[in-house]
Design an enzyme around this catalytic site. Sequence first.
Site, PDB file in Angstrom:
ATOM      1  N   ARG A   1      30.133   5.185  50.065  1.00  0.00           N
ATOM      2  CA  ARG A   1      30.513   6.535  50.460  1.00  0.00           C
ATOM      3  C   ARG A   1      31.512   7.088  49.451  1.00  0.00           C
ATOM      4  NH1 ARG A   1      26.583   6.773  52.830  1.00  0.00           N
ATOM      5  NH2 ARG A   1      26.184   7.119  55.038  1.00  0.00           N
TER       6      ARG A   1
ATOM      7  N   HIS B   1      23.460  10.871  45.120  1.00  0.00           N
ATOM      8  CA  HIS B   1      23.391  10.302  46.469  1.00  0.00           C
ATOM      9  C   HIS B   1      21.939   9.953  46.811  1.00  0.00           C
ATOM     10  CE1 HIS B   1      25.727  10.193  50.501  1.00  0.00           C
ATOM     11  NE2 HIS B   1      24.777   9.273  50.480  1.00  0.00           N
TER      12      HIS B   1
END
Length: 319
Positions: free
Chosen positions: A234, A282
Site C-alpha cells: 500500500r 497499482h
Amino acid sequence: MTGNASDTILLAVTGWDPEVWQTEFAKTAPSRKLVLNADTDKDKIRYALVWKQRQGSLAGLPNLEVIFSLGAGVDHVFHDQQIPDVPIVRIVSPDLTMRMSEYVVWQVLDHQRLGLRYRQQQSQRVWREDRRQPAAHEVTVGILGLGVLGRDAAQKLRMLGFRVSGWSRRLQTIEGVTTHFGKDGLRDFLKEVDIVVCLLPLTPETKGILSMTMFAQMKPHGPLGAPTLINAGRGGLQNEADILAALDRGMLSAVTLDVFNKEPLPKDSPLWTHPQVMITPHAAASSSPQALVPEIVAQIESYERGEPLKNIVDRAAQY
C-alpha cells in the site's frame, strides 16, 4: 441471518468501472439484484461489495449483514468513518495470489539480472557488461508480510533458488524460509536481506514503515550493491521523500513502486524521472471480476446455509 437468492447486493466502488462487475454478477448469480445506489433498496440490502466506497455510503442500511472488500487489502474500507458494525471479509483468491506472485518474481528477477542498468544502456545505445549478475542463490530476498500473498511469493522465489527470509507481526513458519517476527525480529531481518519486498497491510502500526529509520538498519552492501526495495503493498506504507533521499545517498540501489500515497502519482513527482526507480500504476494484482465474483457468490451461498464466513477482518488490527 435471513439471506436468500432475492436479496439485494450493493456495489459501492469508486475509481472502477462498475459495469464489468454488474455483467459478471448477471452471469454468475442472475437471481440476485445488484445495485449501485442504496437509496431505493435500503431495507433489502444484505451484502455490500466495496472498493474505496464513499464516506457514509454504507450507513443507514438496517439489514446489512456482510461487507466484502474487492481488493486484497482492507485499509480502504476503514477510511469510511461510518462503517457499520458487521463482518468485513477480505478477498483471498487464487487469481489475486498468483498475480501478486508473478509481479514479485518479475521484479525480483529484473533487479537480480540488472534490468534497470541494461534499459538505461539501451536508451544510450551502450553495449557493456562490466558487472557480474549474481546467481539467485547468492541473493537473499526478504518479504515483509507473510500472509497469503507473502507466503506464496516466498515459495515461488525459493523454487527459483533465492534465499528467502520473511518478517511478520506474529511468528510464522514456512518450510525453507527464515522467518522473523516482532520489533526485535525486524532488526535481524533487515540485516540479512538484499531485496526487500513489502506486502504488508496498511494499519496504524505499519503506516510509513518504509522510511529512513528502516533503510538505516539495512546492511549497506550485498551482491547487488546497496539493498533494493519493492513495494506492492500500500502507498501509505512508504515515505516517498525518504525513499528518494535513500537512493541519492546510496542507502538503496534501486526501487520498484506499484503503490503511492496519492494515486495517480502526480505528474510533478520526482519519482517519475529518477533513474533508479521503476513505477507501475497499482497493477501488481488487479481485481478481476471474472475470478472474484464466483468466489463472492460462493461465500454468500455458504453463509446462507449457515456456514461460517471465511477471511473475516480483525477490526482491531485492521487486516
